[in-house]
Design a protein around this motif. Structure first.
Motif, mmCIF file in Angstrom:
data_model
loop_
_atom_site.group_PDB
_atom_site.id
_atom_site.type_symbol
_atom_site.label_atom_id
_atom_site.label_comp_id
_atom_site.label_asym_id
_atom_site.label_seq_id
_atom_site.Cartn_x
_atom_site.Cartn_y
_atom_site.Cartn_z
ATOM 1 N N ARG A 124 -22.016 17.290 6.929
ATOM 2 C CA ARG A 124 -22.641 18.613 7.053
ATOM 3 C C ARG A 124 -22.743 19.036 8.515
ATOM 4 N NH1 ARG A 124 -25.422 16.937 2.385
ATOM 5 N NH2 ARG A 124 -26.973 15.767 3.572
ATOM 6 N N GLN A 127 -19.370 20.180 9.622
ATOM 7 C CA GLN A 127 -19.102 21.509 9.069
ATOM 8 C C GLN A 127 -19.837 22.586 9.861
ATOM 9 O OE1 GLN A 127 -20.293 21.099 4.976
ATOM 10 N NE2 GLN A 127 -18.458 19.968 4.376
ATOM 11 N N ALA A 128 -21.062 22.261 10.283
ATOM 12 C CA ALA A 128 -21.853 23.218 11.061
ATOM 13 C C ALA A 128 -21.201 23.490 12.404
ATOM 14 C CB ALA A 128 -23.270 22.690 11.257
ATOM 15 N N ALA A 130 -17.990 23.229 13.048
ATOM 16 C CA ALA A 130 -16.789 24.019 12.770
ATOM 17 C C ALA A 130 -17.146 25.482 12.533
ATOM 18 C CB ALA A 130 -16.059 23.441 11.558
ATOM 19 N N ALA A 131 -18.310 25.711 11.917
ATOM 20 C CA ALA A 131 -18.749 27.089 11.651
ATOM 21 C C ALA A 131 -19.048 27.833 12.944
ATOM 22 C CB ALA A 131 -19.980 27.076 10.748
ATOM 23 N N ILE A 132 -19.567 27.117 13.957
ATOM 24 C CA ILE A 132 -19.809 27.756 15.257
ATOM 25 C C ILE A 132 -18.492 28.243 15.840
ATOM 26 C CG2 ILE A 132 -20.608 27.437 17.633
ATOM 27 C CD1 ILE A 132 -22.564 25.335 16.599
ATOM 28 N N ASP A 133 -17.490 27.367 15.841
ATOM 29 C CA ASP A 133 -16.176 27.732 16.377
ATOM 30 C C ASP A 133 -15.589 28.917 15.626
ATOM 31 O OD1 ASP A 133 -16.336 25.671 18.202
ATOM 32 O OD2 ASP A 133 -15.085 24.289 17.042
ATOM 33 N N ALA A 134 -15.724 28.896 14.298
ATOM 34 C CA ALA A 134 -15.175 29.981 13.486
ATOM 35 C C ALA A 134 -15.876 31.303 13.779
ATOM 36 C CB ALA A 134 -15.304 29.635 12.000
ATOM 37 N N ALA A 135 -17.203 31.254 13.951
ATOM 38 C CA ALA A 135 -17.956 32.475 14.229
ATOM 39 C C ALA A 135 -17.557 33.068 15.570
ATOM 40 C CB ALA A 135 -19.452 32.171 14.218
ATOM 41 N N GLY A 142 -22.285 33.177 17.356
ATOM 42 C CA GLY A 142 -22.493 31.821 16.875
ATOM 43 C C GLY A 142 -23.941 31.378 16.875
ATOM 44 N N GLU A 145 -25.091 30.032 13.466
ATOM 45 C CA GLU A 145 -24.387 28.781 13.191
ATOM 46 C C GLU A 145 -24.898 27.664 14.101
ATOM 47 O OE1 GLU A 145 -22.253 32.179 11.683
ATOM 48 O OE2 GLU A 145 -22.967 31.750 13.708
#
Length: 250
Positions: A124, A127-128, A130-135, A142, A145
């Motif tokens: 998890r 995943q968190a 990765a979500a920062i990078d995606a945002a 970000g 995230e």
């Protein structure tokens, strides 16, 4: 019930403030249902995007709660979140104070996580990150995230009080975190440093090294404060407006 809101900037802030005033004044009380999104759009003369953002801010502040299929309802009053514009302390000082509190809280959370987190918790956290990078890649700051990453660390400790405290700290300091993220986004070296610091925290947790995890978390917040100190007057003069979405046609 409401009058139309106009003006070119900060519409979500103004709508959120108007709704919060209705709650604080008692005109909307615990258990009352807010007007529907469609009704608020008509009454206030703003887009649905603005209404959603305003309601999201009220929810993050603990003033309202969205209930699936039923609407948005006023919650019992509680301690209000920090407001970067509400008192006489300047924005820079308040943001740095937030970082100090986070350093103490999140250092402890990381230390406990290193001894308690499971493989699922590690996943998890990854995943968190990765979500920062995606945002950021999508043009966001970000901030949400980033909060989710630190919250995932707290959740892995199994300490319900710590989790609740970290969640509340995230809610009341969201504005300060958004300012911190905006500062870090100004320079590529800042952004890269933050990313490396986050991964260092996770690596120490995954290795089960409690001392290293605590050190990495505290170092991350110490460096965040140092990066904020490097920001010039021009940044701080506009810091209160950072991360606020403008009205947008749908």
């Amino acid at each position: 019930m409401f009058t139309k809101v106009d003006g070119p900037v900060r519409l979500a802030d103004r709508v959120a403030s108007m709704l919060a005033d209705e709650i604080e004044s008692g005109r909307l009380t615990t258990g009352d249902k807010l007007p529907t999104e469609v009704e608020l759009v008509k009454q206030l003369g703003v887009s649905r995007t603005v209404i959603r953002e305003a309601v999201s801010r009220l929810s993050n502040a603990g003033l309202v709660e969205a209930r699936q299929g039923r609407g948005v309802f006023v919650l019992p009053r509680r301690t209000r979140p920090l407001d970067l514009e509400a008192d006489t302390t300047d924005t820079k000082a308040k943001v740095l104070q937030i970082v100090e509190v986070r350093r103490a809280m999140e250092g402890e959370a990381a230390e406990l996580a290193a001894t308690r987190a499971t493989a699922a918790d590690h996943a998890r956290m990854r995943q968190a990150l990765a979500a920062i990078d995606a945002a950021v890649a999508a043009g966001g700051d970000g901030a949400d995230e980033d909060l989710a990453f630190h919250r995932s660390i707290a959740e892995s400790t199994g300490n319900a009080v710590l989790v609740s405290t970290v969640r509340y700290l995230g809610e009341v300091s969201r504005g300060g975190i958004r300012v911190t993220r905006a500062n870090e986004a100004r320079r590529g070296d800042f952004f890269d440093a933050v990313r490396e610091e986050h991964h260092a925290i996770l690596a120490a947790i995954e290795q089960g090294n409690a001392k290293a995890a605590r050190t990495a978390a505290r170092r991350h917040l110490k460096h965040a404060a140092a990066r904020l100190q490097k920001a010039g007057p021009e940044f701080w003069n506009t810091a209160q407006d950072l991360g606020v979405e403008l009205d947008a046609a749908e």
